[in-house]
Design a protein around this motif. Structure first.
Motif, PDB file in Angstrom:
ATOM      1  N   ALA A   1       0.811  -1.225   0.000  1.00 37.89           N
ATOM      2  CA  ALA A   1       0.000   0.000   0.000  1.00 37.89           C
ATOM      3  C   ALA A   1       0.840   1.269   0.000  1.00 37.89           C
ATOM      4  O   ALA A   1       0.368   2.327   0.414  1.00 37.89           O
ATOM      5  CB  ALA A   1      -0.961   0.022   1.186  1.00 37.89           C
ATOM      6  N   ALA A   2       2.077   1.188  -0.499  1.00 36.13           N
ATOM      7  CA  ALA A   2       2.949   2.364  -0.497  1.00 36.13           C
ATOM      8  C   ALA A   2       2.344   3.516  -1.292  1.00 36.13           C
ATOM      9  O   ALA A   2       2.492   4.683  -0.917  1.00 36.13           O
ATOM     10  CB  ALA A   2       4.323   1.997  -1.058  1.00 36.13           C
ATOM     11  N   GLY A   3       1.677   3.189  -2.395  1.00 32.84           N
ATOM     12  CA  GLY A   3       1.072   4.244  -3.201  1.00 32.84           C
ATOM     13  C   GLY A   3       0.006   5.009  -2.446  1.00 32.84           C
ATOM     14  O   GLY A   3      -0.199   6.207  -2.688  1.00 32.84           O
ATOM     15  N   ILE A   4      -0.683   4.348  -1.541  1.00 30.16           N
ATOM     16  CA  ILE A   4      -1.704   5.005  -0.729  1.00 30.16           C
ATOM     17  C   ILE A   4      -1.068   5.776   0.414  1.00 30.16           C
ATOM     18  O   ILE A   4      -1.390   6.938   0.665  1.00 30.16           O
ATOM     19  CB  ILE A   4      -2.694   3.976  -0.159  1.00 30.16           C
ATOM     20  N   LEU A   5      -0.137   5.134   1.104  1.00 28.28           N
ATOM     21  CA  LEU A   5       0.449   5.718   2.315  1.00 28.28           C
ATOM     22  C   LEU A   5       1.338   6.910   2.016  1.00 28.28           C
ATOM     23  O   LEU A   5       1.332   7.906   2.740  1.00 28.28           O
ATOM     24  CB  LEU A   5       1.261   4.654   3.061  1.00 28.28           C
TER      25      LEU A   5
ATOM     26  N   GLY B   1      -9.788  13.522  -2.550  1.00 29.40           N
ATOM     27  CA  GLY B   1      -8.880  14.613  -2.204  1.00 29.40           C
ATOM     28  C   GLY B   1      -7.431  14.181  -2.151  1.00 29.40           C
ATOM     29  O   GLY B   1      -6.611  14.800  -1.462  1.00 29.40           O
ATOM     30  N   PHE B   2      -7.082  13.131  -2.876  1.00 27.95           N
ATOM     31  CA  PHE B   2      -5.738  12.568  -2.819  1.00 27.95           C
ATOM     32  C   PHE B   2      -4.743  13.462  -3.562  1.00 27.95           C
ATOM     33  O   PHE B   2      -5.046  13.982  -4.635  1.00 27.95           O
ATOM     34  CB  PHE B   2      -5.752  11.172  -3.437  1.00 27.95           C
ATOM     35  N   PRO B   3      -3.533  13.645  -2.994  1.00 27.47           N
ATOM     36  CA  PRO B   3      -2.536  14.508  -3.658  1.00 27.47           C
ATOM     37  C   PRO B   3      -2.194  13.997  -5.057  1.00 27.47           C
ATOM     38  O   PRO B   3      -1.918  12.814  -5.246  1.00 27.47           O
ATOM     39  CB  PRO B   3      -1.315  14.408  -2.742  1.00 27.47           C
ATOM     40  N   GLY B   4      -2.234  14.890  -6.030  1.00 26.20           N
ATOM     41  CA  GLY B   4      -1.854  14.541  -7.392  1.00 26.20           C
ATOM     42  C   GLY B   4      -2.916  13.820  -8.187  1.00 26.20           C
ATOM     43  O   GLY B   4      -2.679  13.420  -9.334  1.00 26.20           O
ATOM     44  N   GLU B   5      -4.119  13.648  -7.621  1.00 26.25           N
ATOM     45  CA  GLU B   5      -5.174  12.937  -8.332  1.00 26.25           C
ATOM     46  C   GLU B   5      -5.576  13.681  -9.599  1.00 26.25           C
ATOM     47  O   GLU B   5      -5.686  14.905  -9.620  1.00 26.25           O
ATOM     48  CB  GLU B   5      -6.392  12.782  -7.420  1.00 26.25           C
ATOM     49  N   THR B   6      -5.812  12.929 -10.671  1.00 30.80           N
ATOM     50  CA  THR B   6      -6.300  13.527 -11.908  1.00 30.80           C
ATOM     51  C   THR B   6      -7.810  13.367 -12.003  1.00 30.80           C
ATOM     52  O   THR B   6      -8.348  12.311 -11.654  1.00 30.80           O
ATOM     53  CB  THR B   6      -5.642  12.878 -13.136  1.00 30.80           C
TER      54      THR B   6
ATOM     55  N   GLY C   1       3.997  12.552   0.371  1.00 32.21           N
ATOM     56  CA  GLY C   1       3.121  11.984  -0.647  1.00 32.21           C
ATOM     57  C   GLY C   1       2.028  11.169   0.018  1.00 32.21           C
ATOM     58  O   GLY C   1       2.117  10.815   1.202  1.00 32.21           O
ATOM     59  N   GLY C   2       0.977  10.855  -0.739  1.00 33.92           N
ATOM     60  CA  GLY C   2      -0.088  10.002  -0.258  1.00 33.92           C
ATOM     61  C   GLY C   2      -0.812  10.542   0.969  1.00 33.92           C
ATOM     62  O   GLY C   2      -0.908  11.751   1.187  1.00 33.92           O
ATOM     63  N   ILE C   3      -1.323   9.622   1.778  1.00 37.47           N
ATOM     64  CA  ILE C   3      -2.040   9.997   2.997  1.00 37.47           C
ATOM     65  C   ILE C   3      -1.130  10.760   3.949  1.00 37.47           C
ATOM     66  O   ILE C   3      -1.582  11.660   4.674  1.00 37.47           O
ATOM     67  CB  ILE C   3      -2.611   8.738   3.686  1.00 37.47           C
ATOM     68  N   GLU C   4       0.155  10.427   3.949  1.00 36.66           N
ATOM     69  CA  GLU C   4       1.101  11.124   4.812  1.00 36.66           C
ATOM     70  C   GLU C   4       1.104  12.624   4.517  1.00 36.66           C
ATOM     71  O   GLU C   4       1.233  13.450   5.434  1.00 36.66           O
ATOM     72  CB  GLU C   4       2.516  10.561   4.636  1.00 36.66           C
ATOM     73  N   ALA C   5       0.964  12.979   3.255  1.00 31.87           N
ATOM     74  CA  ALA C   5       0.924  14.394   2.877  1.00 31.87           C
ATOM     75  C   ALA C   5      -0.481  14.969   3.012  1.00 31.87           C
ATOM     76  O   ALA C   5      -0.668  16.079   3.513  1.00 31.87           O
ATOM     77  CB  ALA C   5       1.426  14.578   1.439  1.00 31.87           C
ATOM     78  N   GLN C   6      -1.477  14.216   2.576  1.00 32.96           N
ATOM     79  CA  GLN C   6      -2.857  14.704   2.600  1.00 32.96           C
ATOM     80  C   GLN C   6      -3.312  15.033   4.017  1.00 32.96           C
ATOM     81  O   GLN C   6      -3.976  16.046   4.248  1.00 32.96           O
ATOM     82  CB  GLN C   6      -3.781  13.664   1.974  1.00 32.96           C
TER      83      GLN C   6
ATOM     84  N   LEU D   1      -4.662   6.633  -9.149  1.00 37.82           N
ATOM     85  CA  LEU D   1      -5.372   7.912  -9.072  1.00 37.82           C
ATOM     86  C   LEU D   1      -4.712   8.998  -9.911  1.00 37.82           C
ATOM     87  O   LEU D   1      -5.353   9.984 -10.258  1.00 37.82           O
ATOM     88  CB  LEU D   1      -5.449   8.384  -7.623  1.00 37.82           C
ATOM     89  N   GLN D   2      -3.455   8.812 -10.242  1.00 42.16           N
ATOM     90  CA  GLN D   2      -2.711   9.882 -10.905  1.00 42.16           C
ATOM     91  C   GLN D   2      -2.564   9.686 -12.404  1.00 42.16           C
ATOM     92  O   GLN D   2      -2.218  10.623 -13.108  1.00 42.16           O
ATOM     93  CB  GLN D   2      -1.331  10.015 -10.241  1.00 42.16           C
ATOM     94  N   ASP D   3      -2.799   8.470 -12.895  1.00 42.53           N
ATOM     95  CA  ASP D   3      -2.736   8.219 -14.338  1.00 42.53           C
ATOM     96  C   ASP D   3      -4.086   8.519 -14.977  1.00 42.53           C
ATOM     97  O   ASP D   3      -5.119   8.016 -14.531  1.00 42.53           O
ATOM     98  CB  ASP D   3      -2.386   6.755 -14.609  1.00 42.53           C
ATOM     99  N   ALA D   4      -4.083   9.302 -16.045  1.00 45.15           N
ATOM    100  CA  ALA D   4      -5.284   9.530 -16.858  1.00 45.15           C
ATOM    101  C   ALA D   4      -5.093   8.797 -18.183  1.00 45.15           C
ATOM    102  O   ALA D   4      -4.078   8.985 -18.855  1.00 45.15           O
ATOM    103  CB  ALA D   4      -5.498  11.018 -17.093  1.00 45.15           C
ATOM    104  N   TYR D   5      -6.043   7.968 -18.551  1.00 46.47           N
ATOM    105  CA  TYR D   5      -5.907   7.164 -19.765  1.00 46.47           C
ATOM    106  C   TYR D   5      -7.292   6.913 -20.343  1.00 46.47           C
ATOM    107  O   TYR D   5      -8.309   7.052 -19.663  1.00 46.47           O
ATOM    108  CB  TYR D   5      -5.204   5.831 -19.457  1.00 46.47           C
ATOM    109  N   GLU D   6      -7.329   6.527 -21.605  1.00 42.62           N
ATOM    110  CA  GLU D   6      -8.589   6.244 -22.271  1.00 42.62           C
ATOM    111  C   GLU D   6      -9.041   4.841 -21.883  1.00 42.62           C
ATOM    112  O   GLU D   6      -8.287   3.878 -22.043  1.00 42.62           O
ATOM    113  CB  GLU D   6      -8.423   6.399 -23.778  1.00 42.62           C
TER     114      GLU D   6
END
Length: 641
Positions: free
Chosen positions: A215-219, A442-447, A230-235, A340-345
């Motif tokens: 869960a590093a991407g979340i934390l 409200g996640f940091p860097g979310e697209t 980054g993540g919850i640590e920053a939010q 949460l940060q990648d935007a793709y079709e």
């Protein structure tokens, strides 16, 4: 020589007796008998001494008045500056746990190593290279270069505080204490200067992630300054960090005076944050996506698991990931939350929104006939399906089951009396499903993804958007679409935080997420049944997602991918989204893999198995009972019975 005296008779009392005759002057060079000395008056000397003492006392008195009365505050301030040392008392950072209270991020004791540069000046310590000596002694213990430590010690010689190294373990501080004692003992024996007298430590908490990369991407992570990076640590850094305290103590020669003044403002510990994540499901999702990304030699992949009833995110896995305990060796491209940060079709998983609009607007039913040619000329091109075929005679259910691009375009055209109106209607449904808007986490860097207003759709976009090309989203948005259908057509805003427990131990639940009606419950139920055909029907594209004992609703996706480096289409995005049990929805799972380069690149082939692994594990973990009924088999072709 004088004549001898004559004898005299008795005195006549009536006669006056003359006084003694004045002695004759002594001849020069006379050294006769001793003559009594006659001392001068002592009063002049006493006056002189008294005047001198008075003058000295007057000088002292004037100086005393100057120090204690005239310049008292200035001298007191200087004395305090020289005597009192301020120390920050770092607040203990709150823990981050999963939904069961299991630690995902916690803290251990650590120390910032500090020094007082003003105690190492040549004037103060009587040693010209004291700073260099101190730096050379400390460098091996702090794993720093001596030149860098020396620069910190000499940059501001008047400073009483500088941080030499942050977040050092208790073991490092114990070794420094032993070295300080050795140097101090040598200084007492006149074998050098006490160059480490001003070295001290401040208590801090070092962030530790017990599960490594889980869960590093979340934390996220905590940077060298102790703030969330980054993540919850920053939010939620403010809630987690607490409030630092302050200690001011009297010192002498770089050491605390035991009986000196002491002022302390205690630190306030940070709050604990409880996430909606289930550690075990997170582990299963992370392993499954990591294995498939490696097998497909893909750029990256993500899996999102959501509770369809509450909107809570049970897992959000990324591959490749990173270990927040070892940021020095982490891949910068993997440090984030791509889900949460990648935007793709999204491709064909997006078709479910188009079909939902068609059903909700009453323009068709699952049994509506749709004749699908091999090519469909529209705008400036001819559209095709993923394979060449003779004309298909499909039902609307068959269009979804076989994931026909052409059939979806033909269905979407029924939304308006002309193409412009159809575009507006479709756009309104896409927005209600959450496209082009933040998820609410409200996640940091979310697209928020990309969804242009309908009047700006190009000639080709008005035909590609219905089947998932020409708009973009993130993985959580995609999962939310299927949770909305599973939830009876009501969209529940996704959540990642269950609540916060303050320093006083009181738990405050997160506010209930907002709910928005997107489509009717009837339409959602119909759509759910159609999605079962994708997995259960032999002509469906998602047969690899079948789970014995459970009814599964899902949809495959294979879209052209925009290369983020060149901005041009290159490679594919493979995906699968669905929920189970279809008759009593409980869990949504969404999987996407970017740019698979080995083996198949179709969503049903490489993401279907990932979906199955994760869904099976989640159903067992949450003890969801198997389905008690068989799925209804809707016709795929309008010649079927």
């Amino acid at each position: 020589m004088t004549a001898p005296r004559r004898p005299q008779g008795p005195r006549d009392p009536r006669k006056r007796v003359p006084g003694p005759a004045r002695p004759a002057p002594r001849p020069a060079g006379y050294r006769g008998g001793a003559r009594p000395l006659r001392l001068g008056s002592p009063r002049p000397r006493l006056r002189l001494v008294g005047a001198g003492l008075t003058l000295v006392l007057l000088v002292f008195t004037v100086r005393l008045l100057q120090v204690q009365a005239v310049d008292a505050s200035a001298y007191a301030a200087k004395a305090n500056v020289n005597r009192y040392i301020p120390v920050t008392l770092a607040a203990e950072r709150g823990a981050i746990t999963d939904r069961a209270g299991i630690d995902l991020a916690t803290t251990v004791d650590a120390y910032d190593i500090t020094a007082a540069p003003d105690l190492l000046t040549p004037e103060r310590i009587k040693t010209p290279d004291a700073a260099r000596q101190a730096a050379e002694l400390l460098a091996p213990l702090l794993a720093e270069r001596p030149a860098e430590l020396e620069q910190k010690l000499t940059a501001n010689p008047k400073s009483k505080y500088v941080v030499l190294a942050r977040r050092q373990s208790p073991k490092v501080w114990n070794r420094i204490k032993e070295l300080k004692k050795t140097v101090a003992d040598r200084a007492k024996a006149k074998q050098g200067a006490d160059v480490l007298a001003g070295v001290n430590r401040e208590s801090h908490s070092k962030r530790v992630y017990p599960n490594g990369d889980l869960a590093a991407g979340i934390l996220g992570f905590v940077n060298a300054e102790g703030r969330g990076g980054g993540g919850i640590e920053a939010q939620l850094n403010k809630e987690l960090a607490g409030k630092d305290g302050k200690l001011v103590y009297a010192q002498s020669g770089g050491r605390q005076v035991p009986t000196g003044d002491l002022k302390e403002q205690p630190a306030v510990p940070g709050s604990d944050v409880e996430l909606t994540i289930d550690r075990d499901i997170q582990w299963a999702a992370q392993n499954a996506i990591a294995e498939q990304v490696k097998e497909s030699a893909a750029d990256r992949g993500y899996v999102v698991v959501q509770d369809t009833r509450s909107g809570e995110i049970l897992a959000m896995a990324n591959a490749p990931g990173y270990n927040p305990n070892d940021l020095a060796h982490a891949d910068g491209n993997a440090m984030g939350n791509a889900a949460l940060q990648d935007a793709y079709e999204p491709g064909s998983v997006s078709k479910v929104m188009t079909i939902a609009a068609v059903l909700e607007e009453g323009k068709a039913t699952p049994a509506t006939h749709v004749e699908v040619p091999n090519r469909l000329p529209r705008a400036d091109r001819a559209f095709a399906d993923d394979i060449d075929h003779a004309t298909w005679h499909l039902t609307l259910n068959g269009v979804l089951a076989k994931s026909s691009n052409i059939g979806t375009i033909l269905a979407a055209e029924q939304l308006g009396k002309d193409q412009a109106q159809a575009n507006r209607v479709l756009h309104s449904y896409l927005r209600k499903f959450g496209m082009g808007a933040p998820t609410g986490l409200g996640f940091p860097g979310e697209t928020p993804g990309i969804l242009a207003p309908p009047h700006k759709w190009s000639a080709s976009q008005q035909y590609t958007i219905p089947f998932g090309q020409g708009l973009s989203l993130n993985a959580v948005q995609a999962a939310s679409v299927y949770s909305t259908i599973a939830g009876g057509g009501e969209r529940v805003q996704p959540t990642l935080v269950r609540g916060i427990k303050g320093p006083d131990g009181r738990f405050t639940p997160a506010p209930a997420p907002p709910r928005t009606r997107v489509i009717s419950e009837r339409t959602a139920k119909t759509l759910s049944t159609m999605l079962e055909s994708v997995v259960d029907d032999r002509e469906g594209t998602g047969t690899k997602a079948k789970i014995p004992g459970y009814r599964v609703a899902g949809k495959t996706g294979t879209s052209n991918r925009v290369d983020p480096q060149t901005g041009r289409y290159h490679g594919y995005t493979a995906s699968f989204a669905g929920f189970a049990p279809a008759d009593q929805p409980r869990i949504t799972v969404y999987c996407a893999i970017q740019n698979p380069t080995e083996g198949s690149y179709f969503g049903g082939q490489i993401c279907g198995p990932v979906y199955k692994k994760v869904m099976e594990f989640a159903l067992k973990t949450l003890q969801v009972p198997p389905s008690g009924t068989q799925p209804p088999r809707l016709p795929v072709n309008y010649g079927d019975r």
